[in-house]
Design an enzyme around this catalytic site. Structure first.
Site, PDB file in Angstrom:
ATOM      1  N   HIS A  86       0.955  -1.281  -0.144  1.00 25.80           N
ATOM      2  CA  HIS A  86       0.025   0.043   0.000  1.00 25.80           C
ATOM      3  C   HIS A  86       0.939   1.168   0.180  1.00 25.80           C
ATOM      4  O   HIS A  86       0.501   2.451  -0.510  1.00 25.80           O
ATOM      5  CB  HIS A  86      -0.889  -0.003   1.347  1.00 25.80           C
ATOM      6  CG  HIS A  86      -2.213   0.814   0.829  1.00 25.80           C
ATOM      7  ND1 HIS A  86      -2.338   1.797   0.478  1.00 25.80           N
ATOM      8  CD2 HIS A  86      -3.441   0.121   1.065  1.00 25.80           C
ATOM      9  CE1 HIS A  86      -3.463   2.449   0.329  1.00 25.80           C
ATOM     10  NE2 HIS A  86      -4.360   1.263   0.532  1.00 25.80           N
ATOM     11  N   SER A  87       2.133   1.256   0.453  1.00 25.09           N
ATOM     12  CA  SER A  87       2.986   2.286   0.394  1.00 25.09           C
ATOM     13  C   SER A  87       3.157   2.985  -1.013  1.00 25.09           C
ATOM     14  O   SER A  87       3.624   3.993  -1.223  1.00 25.09           O
ATOM     15  CB  SER A  87       4.442   2.077   0.986  1.00 25.09           C
ATOM     16  OG  SER A  87       5.063   1.065   0.526  1.00 25.09           O
TER      17      SER A  87
END
Length: 391
Positions: A33-34
């Site tokens: 998700h980064s």
């Protein structure tokens, strides 16, 4: 189950040549998700695919417009009324923001949801997730939106409230047959139950999915990355004889949250905490928010027509997330004329995720039927009045 290899870019693709009821095979794109939020990933998908109807053409970028504010209609009502409304709107905005921030602080410190069959604990972070999805008609969602004069997000929240009420009430097991239709028994949910969900909010000034080149441009207003935050919504869970009540309550809740600066202020606060105290402190605070609430809900608009990837038609897109301390996540993804409801659960807490999918589908159907019944009743009343006037 294997973690991403941190010596390489944090994404991988798995092709599962397994035929299902919805597709000939499954492609799983897994990424950290980064790298970016749902809007960023959807812009990347659109940049990597073509229209199924025209293999040489790129997909059409879906265009979203913000709903017109009530204040726009008061511009021509005179300076006094406009000034009074502006003062009222400002006071309400400040008040809603203060209340939301205090409730958020209480949630992080001590205010927890009621323990139900949907709520997990800290062990959910390391437990495997089970993913299920259900494809419903986007036209049905739009129909309800237009008749009820609300947004698609309002409709989806109302459907979610009705579905979770059905699930907690055990409506999928305990039904009465009435005229060929199933009606749930309405006596299994305790009073004053507290169920809340974190709803992801896009903080970009340009709403909707944007072209990838625009998101990558320097100083872009719709830049690539994670520009989202969480708004905690109280869910109306309980028996309702009229399913349209869930829609009305959802719209009321969403309207209140839209008149609040809770999301951008929280984004600034979390950015400050991470930059000053470090990512571990920021993650610990966010984790407390997850442990105190029951679910997470997200909605991302997708392609307006069917697309293909290197000549392979894409049947559906079902996004989801795993690796955090919550047992229930509901993602909604529009695709052409479909609305894909993707549900991720901790099977040790929610062993029957397919029944949640059933509840979502049945709730949408019941709302559509109730709306048609309401429209027929209104038309019948109008017809009676016209006949009486003619007499």
């Amino acid at each position: 189950m294997l973690p991403l290899d941190r010596s390489r870019p944090l994404w991988d693709i798995h092709i599962l040549n397994v035929k299902t009821s919805d597709a000939e095979a499954i492609g799983v794109i897994r990424s950290h998700h980064s790298l970016g939020d749902g809007m960023s990933r959807m812009s990347l998908i659109l940049a990597c695919t073509h229209k199924s109807s025209d293999p040489e053409a790129l997909p059409t970028i879906p265009i979203l417009k913000r709903r017109e504010n009530v204040s726009h209609g008061l511009r021509n009502t005179g300076w006094f009324l406009s000034s009074m409304f502006a003062i009222y709107a400002t006071v309400r905005l400040i008040w809603n923001t203060i209340v939301d921030l205090l409730l958020l602080l209480s949630t992080v410190l001590f205010l927890k949801d009621t323990e139900t069959s949907l709520k997990g604990g800290a062990e959910a972070e390391s437990n495997a997730k089970r993913f299920s999805h259900r494809i419903v008609s986007l036209n049905d969602v739009r129909l309800i939106k237009d008749i009820m004069d609300m947004t698609i997000n309002d409709v989806l929240l109302g459907v979610t409230q009705a579905a979770l009420s059905r699930y907690l009430n055990g409506a999928h097991d305990k039904t009465n047959e009435n005229g060929g239709t199933s009606r749930p028994l309405l006596n299994n949910i305790p009073c004053n139950i507290r169920v809340r969900a974190g709803v992801l909010v896009n903080l970009r000034s340009e709403i909707g999915v944007q072209p990838l080149a625009d998101m990558m441009a320097k100083d872009s207003k719709c830049r690539w990355g994670n520009l989202i935050n969480v708004v905690v919504l109280p869910l109306s869970i309980g028996p309702e004889t009229d399913p349209l009540v869930y829609l009305s309550k959802a719209k009321s809740t969403m309207d209140q949250k839209k008149n609040s600066l809770h999301a951008p202020i929280l984004y600034l606060i979390m950015s400050f905490i991470v930059s000053v105290f470090g990512a571990k402190i920021g993650a610990a605070l966010f984790n407390r928010l997850l442990l105190s609430t029951t679910a997470f809900i997200s909605n991302v608009n997708g392609p307006t027509e069917e697309i293909s990837f290197h000549g392979h038609p894409i049947a559906y897109i079902a996004p989801s997330v795993y690796g955090h301390a919550q047992s229930l996540l509901i993602h909604c993804q529009s695709y052409a004329d479909k609305m894909v409801i993707s549900i991720a659960v901790d099977p040790t807490v929610i062993p029957d995720s397919h029944k949640l999918c059933d509840a979502m589908e049945e709730s949408l159907k019941s709302m559509k039927i109730a709306l048609f019944g309401k429209e027929l009743l209104i038309n019948e009343q109008v017809s009676v009045r016209v006949n009486n006037m003619c007499k």
